[in-house]
Each structure stands twice: as C-alpha cells, then as structure tokens.
Design an enzyme around this catalytic site. Sequence first.
Site, PDB file in Angstrom:
ATOM      1  N   HIS A 109      -5.529  -3.345  -2.724  1.00  0.00           N
ATOM      2  CA  HIS A 109      -5.226  -2.404  -3.807  1.00  0.00           C
ATOM      3  C   HIS A 109      -5.194  -3.066  -5.180  1.00  0.00           C
ATOM      4  O   HIS A 109      -4.896  -2.416  -6.174  1.00  0.00           O
ATOM      5  CB  HIS A 109      -3.897  -1.697  -3.535  1.00  0.00           C
TER       6      HIS A 109
ATOM      7  N   LYS B  38     -12.286   0.445  -1.739  1.00  0.00           N
ATOM      8  CA  LYS B  38     -11.266   1.127  -2.547  1.00  0.00           C
ATOM      9  C   LYS B  38     -11.730   1.139  -4.008  1.00  0.00           C
ATOM     10  O   LYS B  38     -12.633   1.879  -4.327  1.00  0.00           O
ATOM     11  CB  LYS B  38      -9.909   0.476  -2.296  1.00  0.00           C
TER      12      LYS B  38
ATOM     13  N   SER C  26       0.797  -1.219   0.000  1.00  0.00           N
ATOM     14  CA  SER C  26       0.000   0.000   0.000  1.00  0.00           C
ATOM     15  C   SER C  26       0.834   1.274   0.000  1.00  0.00           C
ATOM     16  O   SER C  26       0.351   2.309  -0.430  1.00  0.00           O
ATOM     17  CB  SER C  26      -0.963   0.002   1.183  1.00  0.00           C
TER      18      SER C  26
HETATM   19  C1  LIG Z   1      -7.056  -0.341   3.248  1.00  0.00           C
HETATM   20  C2  LIG Z   1      -6.382  -1.630   3.520  1.00  0.00           C
HETATM   21  C3  LIG Z   1      -6.971  -2.579   4.361  1.00  0.00           C
HETATM   22  C4  LIG Z   1      -8.185  -2.289   5.172  1.00  0.00           C
HETATM   23  O1  LIG Z   1      -9.348  -2.343   4.429  1.00  0.00           O
HETATM   24  P1  LIG Z   1     -10.619  -1.564   4.989  1.00  0.00           P
HETATM   25  O2  LIG Z   1     -11.749  -2.153   4.255  1.00  0.00           O
HETATM   26  O3  LIG Z   1     -10.372  -0.123   4.687  1.00  0.00           O
HETATM   27  O4  LIG Z   1     -10.661  -1.830   6.456  1.00  0.00           O
HETATM   28  C5  LIG Z   1      -6.369  -3.807   4.471  1.00  0.00           C
HETATM   29  N1  LIG Z   1      -5.228  -4.082   3.838  1.00  0.00           N
HETATM   30  C6  LIG Z   1      -4.618  -3.191   3.043  1.00  0.00           C
HETATM   31  C7  LIG Z   1      -3.348  -3.562   2.356  1.00  0.00           C
HETATM   32  C8  LIG Z   1      -5.165  -1.921   2.876  1.00  0.00           C
HETATM   33  O5  LIG Z   1      -4.556  -1.024   2.128  1.00  0.00           O
END
Ligand SMILES: *Cc1c(COP(=O)(O)O)cnc(C)c1O
Length: 392
Positions: free
Chosen positions: A207, A241, A179
């Site tokens: 992602h 996302k 990320s």
């Molecule tokens: C954003 C993210 C999460 C968390 O997901 P949410 O649905 O926002 O709780 C988990 N793992 C990674 C790598 C992320 O970037």
Amino acid sequence: MTRLSDLAARLAGLEAESLRRTRRQLQSPQGVSVVIDGRACVSFCSNDYLGLAAHPALAAAAAEGALRHGTGAGASHLLTGHADAHESLERDLARFSGFPSALLFSTGYMANLGVATALLGRGDAVFGDRLNHACLNDGALLSRATFHRHPHGDLAALERQLAASDARVRMIMVDGVFSMDGDIAPLPALLELAVRHDAWLLVDDAHGFGVLGDGRGCLAHFGIDPATVLDHVIYMGTLGKAAGVFGAFVAAAPAVIDTLVQSARTYVFTTALPPMVACALQASLRLIEQEPQRREHLAALVRRWRDGVQGLRSGTPLPSSTAIQPWVVGGSGQAMALSAALAERGLLVPAIRPPTVPAGSARLRVSLSAAHTLQQVDRLCEAMHAVDARHG
Ligand SMILES: *Cc1c(COP(=O)(O)O)cnc(C)c1O
C-alpha cells in the site's frame, strides 16, 4: 451429515453472524465512478490509489505489448518465459526503488511466500506484527521457521522475542502500510532492531509503493537509502494496487535476488507474468515517476475526509495519514448496516469484518484514490453525517 450439508451448515453459520461474504459484479472499468450490479455509484473500495487501473496509456502499452509478445509467457522464467520486457522492467524497478536488483513475481502473495521459504527453514525464526497481511503470515508458516507474533506496533515485545531467540537466521516481517488500519510501520526503529539483532527485515509495501516517498514507497518516506541497508532489508512492492496493473517485485541485494531465482518455489514452479503486463507496468512506472500531482491530490482528499467526519458518533477514525481511512464501528452487523446505508446513497464503502480484522473492530474502510474529486469526498462526508444519527 453428508459432506455437502456440513458445508451448507457452516455457510449458514457465517450468514447468521453477518460474516458471509458475497461478490459484487463490476460492469465498468475499475475506477471511482463504477457500475456495480447494474447500478452507477461512487466507489471508495479499490486499491487503485493513483487512478491508473483504467488509464488509457497503460491499456495502450498492454495492447502494443500483446501484439509484440503475444498474450502468454508460455513458460516459467527459468525455461523460456523470461522476456526482454520483464528484464527491462526489473532494471527500472530496481533503479526507481533504489536497490541494485529486483525480481518480478506474479503476485505479492507469491512474492512473500517465495522470500520466506527461500530464506528461512526449520530452526530459523520469524517475527511478525499481529496485523501483518495474511500472506506474510502464510509465508512464515510455510517456511517452517518458528513463528513469533507481537501485538500491533509493540516494538518492546518484538525486541524481547528477538533477544530470546538463538536461531541462526531471523527475519522480521512487516507491512509498510497496514492494510486494514492505514498506519505506516515505524521502519527506522524496526531497522535498528534488525541491525542490533542481526535479522532480515522484509518490508511488504503493497500500500506504499507508488504512493509514499514520491512513489518510491515507505523506505523513501522515512529517508532510508536502500544502498545503506542492503545487508538487512528486503523490499516487496506490489503492482496491482497503486501501479494499476498486476504483479509484484522484490528488491534487494543481488545475492538475495539470485537466491530467489534459484530457490523461491513460487518463482521457479510457475508460469511467468505475461510480457504484455510488464509493458503496461513500464507505462505505469513512467506515470508514477512523472506525475507527482496524483499523490498531491490524494493527500488533499485524505485531509478533506478527516476534516469532514470530525465529531460524528457512528464510529471512530483511526489515526491514518494514508489513502486507507478506517472508520471503526465495532460489530459486524453495525458495519454492514452503515455500509448498506451508504450504498443506498450510491456510495460504495466496504465493511471489513473479522477474521480480516480483530473481533469487535469491524469497520468501514474508505480507500481514497487520486481519481476522486474533492466533491465526491464531500458527498461521502455529507452521507456520513446523514446516517450518523441512525447509527451512532
Ligand atoms: C494486497 C496485499 C498483498 C498481496 O498482493 P497481491 O499482488 O494482491 O497478491 C500483500 N501484502 C499486503 C499488505 C497486501 O495488502
């Protein structure tokens, strides 16, 4: 010192190190052209990679879902909170991701905690890349398994740790797309290690889902057919996302999914996702499947940015081919100054500082979205050139 002055001193310490975080107020829908703190700007900050977060088709599906189901699930999935809308979304997510079964969670954070704690316990072992997301690490800690971490991408170190472990149950955890660096995990090699060392491989594709592999995510990106790896791979995709809504899902073999239903505490002891969210996600999944042009445009934006900032001295781009494009400058103060200089020009790019990234590797993180135009990326590149002399 009182308790409160203790906290105030800690906050002042963060401020002094340029590490205090603040929140901006978004006064428009999420997107690339936003109004933030009263000011219109172009945002390179969101994880809305396909530009779906404010898509009218998703809003309409949510509204219809609210009228049909109401706003709240009103109970956990195991009581009366599991609606037909959840069930059909789970079926579609399983089909789309290529797994026999899938389970919705309220967030990716909760999904990772749920998988780790349901499948691991004291005496087991978990192995993670140092750059894994915080919630994978929290899951590992909460599981009470012995937690081994290895340097980013160092598969030889991982293999040594696996070989030295005599734990009965082992799990490798990895971000499909890291990320903060934007690089894609070497999944074929990780899978080989998981097979050789009889381990689970939990892939967190927050992602990658919606973006990589025709939207199916990082496994499809590498041509890995989930049907052939069910004995090892547990796939976690998030839905807040690229999918533009909220939530997450785990896709895996039916025995894994049923184990989660029985004993993932973040599934059992929490209110179900509102069914209207599942309705919006159905609409999102249709667009992810049927509109590959969003991903094609995103790829063109990535190339434009990487070409556009060649030769600049204010920082270094990391070798990323994904929508996450880090520009590493080093110090937190420098990253803040660069971010502020861009903000003056109406361009919003977040400065990412420790502890989110390792000390000395503070960076700008440019997040590209299919909703950006090539001209908006050009504008950002021009601004990077304009501020380069001052910050190089
Ligand atoms: C954003 C993210 C999460 C968390 O997901 P949410 O649905 O926002 O709780 C988990 N793992 C990674 C790598 C992320 O970037």
